[in-house]
Design an enzyme around this catalytic site. Sequence first.
Site, PDB file in Angstrom:
ATOM      1  N   GLY A 335       0.777  -1.213  -0.150  1.00 25.36           N
ATOM      2  CA  GLY A 335      -0.166  -0.010  -0.108  1.00 25.36           C
ATOM      3  C   GLY A 335       0.708   1.339  -0.115  1.00 25.36           C
ATOM      4  O   GLY A 335       2.094   1.090  -0.233  1.00 25.36           O
ATOM      5  N   TYR A 541      29.073  -1.255   8.142  1.00 21.05           N
ATOM      6  CA  TYR A 541      28.684  -0.754   6.889  1.00 21.05           C
ATOM      7  C   TYR A 541      30.252  -0.641   5.904  1.00 21.05           C
ATOM      8  O   TYR A 541      31.180   0.043   6.531  1.00 21.05           O
ATOM      9  CB  TYR A 541      28.534   0.788   7.209  1.00 21.05           C
ATOM     10  CG  TYR A 541      27.749   1.520   6.285  1.00 21.05           C
ATOM     11  CD1 TYR A 541      26.368   1.796   5.960  1.00 21.05           C
ATOM     12  CD2 TYR A 541      28.421   2.048   5.271  1.00 21.05           C
ATOM     13  CE1 TYR A 541      25.620   2.191   5.146  1.00 21.05           C
ATOM     14  CE2 TYR A 541      27.667   2.784   4.194  1.00 21.05           C
ATOM     15  CZ  TYR A 541      26.339   2.713   3.918  1.00 21.05           C
ATOM     16  OH  TYR A 541      25.740   3.384   2.962  1.00 21.05           O
TER      17      TYR A 541
END
Lengths: 633, 633
Positions: A335, A541
Amino acid sequence: MTASRTDDFLGLAGKVLAHTARSALAPKASRAVPRGDTRFVPPTPAPSKDEAEANDGWGFADSRFVVQPNGSTVLTGKRYNISNVELPALVPWVAKTLAAPLRYEDRHEPHYPPPVPDARRAPELRSALAAFLKEDQISEDPLVRLRRGHGHTGAEIWAIRYGKLERVPDLVVFPTSHEQVVALVEAAEQYQACLIPFGGGTNVTDALRLPPSEERFVIAVDMRRLCRIRWIDPVNLTACIEAGAVGRHIATELGKYKLMLGHEPDSLEFSTLGGWIATNASGMKKNRYGNIEDLVLDMQVVTAHGVVTRPQVGPRESIGANPKNFMFGSEGNYGIITSAVVKLFRMPEVQRYGSVVFPNLGSGLDFLYDLQRSGAVPASVRVVDNTQFQFGVALKPKSHGVAARVKSKFEKALVTQLKGFDPKELAVATVVFEGSAEEVAYQENTLYRIAKQHGGLRAGAKNGERGYQLTFGIAYIRDLTFTHWAIAESFETSVPWSKALSLYERVRERVRREHEARRLPGNPFFTGRITQTYTTGVCIYFYMGFYCKGVKDPVRMYTELEHAAREEILAAGGTLSHHHGVGKIRQEFLGDIYSPGSLEFMRQVKRAVDPQNVFGANNHGVSGTVQLEAGSA
Amino acid sequence: MTASRTDDFLGLAGKVLAHTARSALAPKASRAVPRGDTRFVPPTPAPSKDEAEANDGWGFADSRFVVQPNGSTVLTGKRYNISNVELPALVPWVAKTLAAPLRYEDRHEPHYPPPVPDARRAPELRSALAAFLKEDQISEDPLVRLRRGHGHTGAEIWAIRYGKLERVPDLVVFPTSHEQVVALVEAAEQYQACLIPFGGGTNVTDALRLPPSEERFVIAVDMRRLCRIRWIDPVNLTACIEAGAVGRHIATELGKYKLMLGHEPDSLEFSTLGGWIATNASGMKKNRYGNIEDLVLDMQVVTAHGVVTRPQVGPRESIGANPKNFMFGSEGNYGIITSAVVKLFRMPEVQRYGSVVFPNLGSGLDFLYDLQRSGAVPASVRVVDNTQFQFGVALKPKSHGVAARVKSKFEKALVTQLKGFDPKELAVATVVFEGSAEEVAYQENTLYRIAKQHGGLRAGAKNGERGYQLTFGIAYIRDLTFTHWAIAESFETSVPWSKALSLYERVRERVRREHEARRLPGNPFFTGRITQTYTTGVCIYFYMGFYCKGVKDPVRMYTELEHAAREEILAAGGTLSHHHGVGKIRQEFLGDIYSPGSLEFMRQVKRAVDPQNVFGANNHGVSGTVQLEAGSA
């Protein structure tokens, strides 16, 4: 009044209750919680100027790295701490690290814009849209469509600069209200169109790439005009914010009332609230403020079966299997999120930076481990490896004049202290403390005490601050590397403490091996930083890249290396993603991280809540694996 | 080394990199994160003795409140701080509060066990079960079936003591492995049976009540034998625990390694890990350790489409719309949770209690508000209203001998200090501090400073400790009240700060009005405590009751009062539930808290992931509203 003397207070109080006559009340409380309706609607800010964003690369249009004839690099514009100054060491350092002949004159000029596929036609749908959208809310412009057809993976940016995209949305719409989104979903259902929500366009998961097999008319729903703060409740520290609001605007508007959201992903400047929810985002200061799932109390989502929303929301609830929970990480599949009720925080009384040098990455990790267990974790603490430390050094502006001479006075003393460290091994922690003066002082004391136990040497607040601000500036470097025949990108994982260092080492070694096996030129670029800590582990990271002049299909090579790195991450006990998400870039690993029953659960839910597949982005394989065409990037 | 002197560390470090030769490494880190495989499998503990639980009321079979001929009350057994001592003030205080003639001899004796409905027959299914379950894992015993057919709402306990249940499970099974649960679900699908997972049976939402319209053969799946700790990782602070493990056993086993889960709901002794997930539970010490959704990293769930599980799990992930997220608050509707990977905590170095007296509930709330904003929130802090303070006083044991004389020495001084307080208005905060010595000291200083600003008077550690320990003992009082013609139960909500006090007052007044309108005898019993704080608001936990001798259908009266109280809560800005859940007791309010689209989303998901409705508990209206027969309770 000591504790021991009052320990039998209850017994006493019984007597008081029995015998004491009503007496004067104790002194009034110093401050009372404001009662009643505590919300206000902030005025809509005037549109900002000088905010044009680039279509052909990262960030603002006025900011990009350019190599000058003298070999120095300059970040154009004035937005960042490294903007508009000469950075003489950057290119030489990158060249040395890649063992590659980077030169000013040896350029791989982009030829943006690429050819843009023609839009399909859907005249009836177009007329239906005109019933509730104004003309300036609908665009068929090829470049507008192109930009909504991709995010920021290296492959995507390479494609728009040097190749093309096979399929992009046929139309872009810009709703300005929740009701328009409802009407849009109804129109899409009626005319069998496909809707792809678009926020900041900063994802690095190919989430916006259209499945080439998508035969329907595709509408990109650009949410950026649905960006108001509907209300702020400064007493109960909540706000309702529309999903298309970008981080920098949210920060500015809330800041006017000394409030903040506390969510600071590296993409903060450009990514949106709706995008954060859909990718299950994490922020740099999650230790203090939480990740996105901790910050969002409720949301409004337009689904195929109606609007998921609630008339009111509380601090914490047990109210069944709340559909809201299914929207974190939903990646556009279920949605369109139109707004969310979020927690706010008061701006901290004190914000202070810090930095610490450690002998190596391992001692930095050990420090983080003990710090996490101390309970005095600052808003953010990160540890960069040696390569990233060197990278930071390479980003130093040219120093000159009085400042340079003054500095040299201190350097002698410091060199002595640093002699204990191997400059090719040392790692650096950068820290942000936020809170009351008392709290920050307490956290600082604890942190520096633990740092010392692990051989850490305090390296000043300025370096800490610089480290954080570099985060935003260095995001532009990826695009520079492309122009000079290097290809580079980031990826991340989370991993338990005990496996973090071996994962880092295994991935580095795997990348080296894969790079070598493909006879790619020079050395691979590989660096990592520990960006987040949890009681149970860390987020790491990574940046990876290589020199690619003369390499046939460098994007495919990069993709293969990243794929291998991801395999190694999973084998080393890491996760598929800490906060970037799955999208289409990591879909082939879903079978490695979920049981068949889990995948079936997700797919059954998708079919049930969106039977017509109106929301056809098809991320995390929710309607089966997507074949992105190899030639498209 | 001052910050200012090191602020140009990076510039310096560049020189170091360029010029310094490799030198000796800095001193070794004091402690390294253990690397590699850090899990171990704890031995299975010998079965505990003396743990029989009551079938006809709350808790352990050996513990119940009994009024003696002299009017004193005694909690039998030896388990609690108020066990096995005379409590002379309790009945007189309750009688006075209810304005009711409670007397030893005026008893409403339970006639447990009630008639138990006959079990349906399913001989083929029975044979299929025998293929993978031993005889002692299957029971048709009426009382065993009866106990699995209800939880602990007042209506349910009243029904088994004074009425009956219209429908209870036809069979109870006791799986001892995940694989048996998988086989069970397959068998249920094949033979069209309905499965109802059963954990501690402590829910207060009618979650275990069978829909009378359920025509299929119903099997209660008692999870209590699936209770091992599969592994513990003391380095990464995680464990895999089977879903049927109860809180007290988890605490004991983890405690052997100085570890803990940190989740302490009031039902800790009896409720299970699986139950906590299914009800989205909250613990007393959530400030430090989090609520259940913060503690569970992953779970294994047997669904109709297979097993939702994952081969490994990380500290935090962004991996699509993880089905796990849909299990919090699932209330047995979507599958059977067989185990979960949870976060652990090291036992705190220091645990300290505290208490503070405030002039009234409002100043207590103001204190909590400022404390929450200070950032120095202790593991738990609660504020009880005046009635609950008086209740605590009424639970004081008879004091005698030397202790009583010694105490009186201090009382004079204290009476003087307490003269500033109105004994009919004062409220009491009880606090638990946990953490390092440094952390606890910091939190204590902050807390008592803020308390003082709001007119608070320190009232000692012993009263704080007593307040917390009373939590477990007073859970037995509900059953005592039944025996003396009173009916009482608890309910809770969460509410934004600014509405908390008015909500409390409105609900109290509404209960008074509804009680009066029904011409119920005496005065209603009404008390509340603020049990949890968030940046955005609080949880308030209420007790309500009334004298019911001569009242026709007291359960219906109570239900009407509670329904009215809930209406008032919602109107006053509170939520349907903070941690008890919805079950069937609050199903009629779902339309008030969810949009039609939200409810449709939930129902579509239910139909998709459990098309045959194997998991037919039908809680939070997931398959439509359940009509519980009025006569059944």
